[in-house]
Every structure is written in C-alpha cells, then in structure tokens.
Design a protein around this motif. Structure first.
Motif, PDB file in Angstrom:
ATOM      1  N   UNK B  93       0.820  -1.215   0.000  1.00 21.63           N
ATOM      2  CA  UNK B  93       0.000   0.000   0.000  1.00 21.63           C
ATOM      3  C   UNK B  93       0.853   1.264   0.000  1.00 21.63           C
ATOM      4  N   UNK B  94       1.993   1.198   0.646  1.00 21.02           N
ATOM      5  CA  UNK B  94       2.896   2.364   0.669  1.00 21.02           C
ATOM      6  C   UNK B  94       3.311   2.732  -0.760  1.00 21.02           C
ATOM      7  N   UNK B  95       3.564   1.689  -1.578  1.00 19.30           N
ATOM      8  CA  UNK B  95       3.943   1.959  -2.969  1.00 19.30           C
ATOM      9  C   UNK B  95       2.746   2.462  -3.753  1.00 19.30           C
ATOM     10  N   UNK B  96       1.624   1.819  -3.541  1.00 17.62           N
ATOM     11  CA  UNK B  96       0.412   2.205  -4.261  1.00 17.62           C
ATOM     12  C   UNK B  96       0.045   3.667  -3.967  1.00 17.62           C
ATOM     13  N   UNK B  97       0.255   4.063  -2.706  1.00 13.90           N
ATOM     14  CA  UNK B  97      -0.103   5.425  -2.302  1.00 13.90           C
ATOM     15  C   UNK B  97       0.984   6.434  -2.674  1.00 13.90           C
ATOM     16  N   UNK B  98       2.081   5.960  -3.267  1.00 15.52           N
ATOM     17  CA  UNK B  98       3.134   6.874  -3.672  1.00 15.52           C
ATOM     18  C   UNK B  98       4.064   7.268  -2.527  1.00 15.52           C
ATOM     19  N   UNK B  99       3.913   6.635  -1.371  1.00 17.31           N
ATOM     20  CA  UNK B  99       4.771   6.999  -0.241  1.00 17.31           C
ATOM     21  C   UNK B  99       6.114   6.272  -0.317  1.00 17.31           C
TER      22      UNK B  99
END
Lengths: 351, 351
Positions: B93-99
């Motif tokens: 999710x961190x990657x998906x959210x761009x974080x």
C-alpha cells in the motif's frame, strides 16, 4: 577369455578423445577389474595404439571391427539406419547376440539411446527409457541417482512413476542402498506444489508400494544426501546435470584463482595440495563414471563426450557392477509388476 | 525525510529472522545508502529493538504500523484478503499510495507476489510476472539474472519471450551491461532442441528485435558468464536456483571438512583464511541480495526467507539501484512495444 569375467562392449570410436583415451581406459579396466572388453572400432586406428601400449596380446581385450561412427551433428535415427556398421550399432549387436552383457559409449548420446531402443528394445512394463546420472552428495562416499537426465523432455506422470521404480532398483542393487529414499524433484515440499505432471506423479508414486517414495525434493535437496533417487523429467534433469558438472568446474576454478593469492596464499596452497586433490575428487564428475540408460533390455552406460581414460574406466566399472548385481533381471521383475500400474504381489515377494 | 533519497518500504515482519535482522539490515542501509526506509511492522516489537540499537531517532527510518504477518503455511490469496493489515499488504500500500517506490520482503514469497499483483497490478504488455534471481558467475564481479525463478511453473512461449524482454531491461540498466546477452535455458544449443514451449520461445525471441537473443543456453552455461540473462520457466528456474544455493553451501562444507585435514592442512588453512573468506563471498548467495519480482507495476525485491541483516541490506541496495535506474519506466516502454508481439519502433528509439 574366461567365462566368469563380465563381458563389456566398448565403443572405441565415440567421444572427443576417441579412440586413444577410450583404449587407455579399457586397458586399465581389463587389468584392474574382472572384465573382458570387446573394443568396437576401426582396427586400423586401434591396432597401432594397442601395439604402442604393448597390449596387443592382452587376453582380455578383443577388437571387434566396425566401420564409421555417428557424428555429433547427425540425426540419430537416420544415421543409425544409414551406417549399419557404425561402432555404436556393432556394440549393441554384441549385446543382442549374447557376446557382451553391456555397452559403454562416450559417443553421440542420442544415437546410443536410439541404438539401444532399436536393437535391444524396451523392458516390458516400461514406456520410456531414462538416463540415470550419478552425482556425488555432500555426504562423503554417498551418491545420488537422478533420472531422467535427458532422454525424455516431456514426461507423462506414468513415465515419472516408472523412473522412480527403475531408480529404486538401481539404488538398491548397484549403489547398495538397502532402503533407498526416492524423491520427486519439485518446487516445494507439499504434494500440491508444482506443475500438473508433478502433482499427478506425486500421487502415483505415493500409491505404488514398490517405490520407497519420500515425497517432493527441492533443488537444494538434490546433493544433500537426503535422497538416494531423484525423479524428474529429462528437461529439468539435463539442465541440472549439466549445471552441476559446470558448477564443480567453476568452484575448482575459483579455488585455483583465489587460494594462491598473496604470499600466505601461496604457502598455504602448497601445503594443502593433497587436500585440494581430495576435494577435486569429491567434486569431479569424471570420478563418478557415466550415466545409465535405464528401461532398455540391456545394460548401457552413456559416458560424457569429453570422457578421458579415467571416466571410461569408471564407466566400465559401473557396467560391471550392474551386470554383477543382475540389474536387468531385477528391473524386469519390478517393471512387470507395474504394468497398467497394478502391482503383482507374486513378483514383489520374489524380490 | 529528504525527498531526493529513494524511499523503500521494508516488511519488518517477514522471514525467519524478523524483525531483528531485518531492522539491523535496514538501519545499515539508511546509514550507508541514500535511502529512506519505511519499516512496516508491529511497533511493539520494533520500537524496543530500535531503542536498543540507539536508532529510534534515525531521521531516515520511519515505522509504519501493521497487524500480523502472512505465515509460510498459509495460502497466499486467502491470507492476503483476510489479513488486510498484514505487513506485506501495508508495504504494498505504501507503494500504491506513492509513499514508497519499492518493497523489500523476506516473508512468504508467494504472498509477496500475490500481494504485488493484487495491489500494484501487472505492467501493460506483460502477461505474467517473473522472479528474477541474480547469481554470481565464474567471471569475478559479473552476475547473471535468471528468470523466472519460481513465479510461473507452466509457461507459454509468449511468457518466456516477455521474460527475455524484462531480463534485458534489468541487465542493461541495473546491472549495467550495455549489450546484454540473452539465452534460453534448454537441453542443447540447436534451435530444434527441447520441449515444445522452448522450441516456440526460441523462435519468438529470435524474431523480437528488442531482445538481444543469443540462442539456447545449456545448464553448463548458466554460471559461465557467457550470458547475462537466462530465460526459463519457473519450475526449472526454481530448481536451478535452489540447487545453486545449496551447491555453494555444499562446497563450503567440503572445504571446511577437507582443507584442515592433517598438520599441513591445518597450517595451510590458517594461512588461507583471508582467501577462503573471499571465496565464500564469491559463492555465498547472501552477498547477491534478493530476487526481483518483474512484471508488476512496482519495484519488489523478494529476499530469501533465511535472510539476515547483510542480505536485507543488499536487497535494499538492489531496490535502490532499480529505482535510480528507472527500471519501471523502462520496462513500461519496452513491454508496450511487444503488445501482440508487434514492435513499436517509436518506443524502442526512445531507449
């Protein structure tokens, strides 16, 4: 020739170092093992080499004339039919005629396999032959047989089951493992892992009481010594076998390159020479003879194309062991018991 | 956090040595590399370990809370859906959210793969993801990428072609081979060799101008350094990878056992200590980081379950290299060019 000695037909013309190294290896075998060798090849090439080594009167070595050899570039089936008197054909004929009990060849392995199928036929109850390759394991003195190492690239589950059976017989009687452990090469331990063929083969082998099946073996288990027999299709087996051979060489190269670095390295390496030699022996595939062609009605050892005298000697020893241990007779009884995947209990109790 | 540093989400809960060794490896990465790490895991387990190492104020390490972890025994898809807040899900999710720009995990590799597919999706033009494993070759300092090392056990020829494409991009931009040589793992050099899938894949790769295809590679060529990219299905790749890892260990064991034998052996081994260490480094897979999951729309490094701090550090470095070299953008352009196996020349000239 004495009749108690094992009789082995050796293809003198096959392989990168034929006929010189083949002859040297065969000579050593007649001297050190209880074998008579039928050296199949071109007498004009063989005789001078035998005379040069003073072995023209060796009572355990007979030259059987052949004409030509199947070249690596040739399509096996066509070449075998065209060159009826090629060395591999004549060698197989020696077995068919009852003059020899086994064939050893370092020539075109596809031709050796096709020649064996054509001239000797398949064992009853075995649908496809397999190449059984013997590799050292990390347990000193313990080997593992991997089959198929390249005969059949696409295998039905039933073939894999039969490979398991043949590996069992071989491991038990030739390698002397009273209770061989058979594994199916796969990508995980669980029965549900792998591709379709391996999932089904897992079931078949589990259900076959003649196979001491332990379960799936992963890549890391192949050389661990946890298994005595590793079953896989010929595609994976061939890749693994060639990989393993190369890795041994790579490691020896790395040792040669890294150990003598620096002054300490040079002194240390000199001191370690005998130990390094022992390491080389444990790793080197030449020490482990050839591969067996299993499932044909005869004993055939397929040696590496790059075989030199020590490999040929070891291959002949392997053939002798298979003869002495009546591998064919045992394979016949076992495989008869699996026809149609049913088990004939009268056969298994005979074993 | 500075914005120029690569941002990498690390699954602190996955692997045999989680979270301790994962944290140690991540800490070292923040100190030695230009990276910011998002440490995803259970704060109650992580915080004390960070405090113990005096790194609770490390400006380049942020703890992202998650709940639970996917266990090795769990079926990936079901577990991912049930445990929405498991560390691997939160990391993705961190990657998906761009974080974050990449994920590193030593946990359940099937779960990491499934999680990446579910949350990040596939790259356009790529039908199936592949695990790209990096192995040392016999040429010092030169690595080879093998794909697929276990994502897809049954591969259609088109998948193999796409693996060749992804391997090319990776080798070129991350491993820095200006002209990578791509080989198809097979049982012989001739295009006619192998099983159906490999014969067809050979043709597809020959016809694809984006793939610098050299031809078939045999088992012996994998570590020779002759090839920069080795393409195979996930069954063979997985077996080879695990075999290779084990062989390295077997050899080191044989060295440990044989070298110190006898007095000369003991003195020699002592002198050779530094050289032996270098050999271990050349062989040891821990030195070569993790495997890449290629074909998903994000950078994912799948580390070995047995990873300790050095492997995690190397995996983070691998992720950083992939980020720095814009591997995803390049993969997108390349794979867009192969849709329907046609080549878009405007895309290839952009590269």
């Amino acid at each position: 020739m004495k009749s108690t000695r094992a009789k082995i037909a050796v293809d003198a013309m096959g392989g990168d170092y034929a006929p010189g190294e083949i002859i040297t290896g065969a000579l050593r075998a007649t001297e050190e093992l209880e074998v008579d060798v039928l050296l199949v090849g071109d007498p004009e090439q063989i005789q001078p080499l035998m005379e040069a080594s003073g072995s023209q009167n060796n009572p355990h070595l007979e030259v059987i004339p052949s004409e030509g050899v199947i070249e690596m570039s040739e399509e096996p089936m066509a070449a075998l039919k065209q060159k009826r008197k090629a060395s591999i054909n004549v060698a197989m004929d020696m077995v068919k005629a009852g003059r020899a009990e086994a064939v050893v060849s370092a020539g075109h392995s596809g031709a050796a396999m096709a020649g064996a199928l054509l001239r000797l036929g398949r064992l009853k109850g075995i649908d496809r032959p397999a190449i059984g390759a013997i590799l050292p394991t990390m347990i000193a003195g313990k080997s593992v047989i991997i089959l198929d190492a390249g005969a059949m690239v696409d295998c039905r589950p039933k073939f894999l089951e039969q490979f398991g059976l043949m590996g069992t017989v071989y491991s038990k009687y030739v390698l002397g493992n009273a209770e061989p452990k058979v594994g199916l090469l796969n990508i995980g331990e669980e029965p549900s892992k792998g591709n379709e063929a391996s999932i089904r083969a897992h079931q078949l082998m589990t259900d076959n009481p003649q196979i001491p099946f332990v379960g799936n073996a992963e890549g890391r288990d192949v050389l661990s010594g946890k298994f005595d027999v590793i079953v896989c299709d010929g595609f994976v087996g061939n890749v693994i076998l060639k990989f393993a051979e190369a890795v041994g060489e790579v490691l020896l190269d790395i040792l040669k390159e890294e150990l003598p670095r620096g002054l300490h390295g040079q002194v240390g390496s000199a001191l370690l020479k005998p130990n390094l030699k022992r390491i080389k022996q444990r790793i080197d595939h030449a020490e482990h003879g050839g591969a067996l062609l299993l499932g044909v009605d005869g004993i055939c050892i397929i040696s590496h194309g790059s075989s030199q005298a020590p490999s040929i000697y070891n291959a002949i020893r392997l053939a002798k062991d298979a003869i002495d241990e009546k591998v064919l007779t045992r394979l016949r009884s076992y495989s008869a018991g699996t026809e149609g995947l049913s088990v004939d209990s009268t056969v298994s109790t005979n074993l």
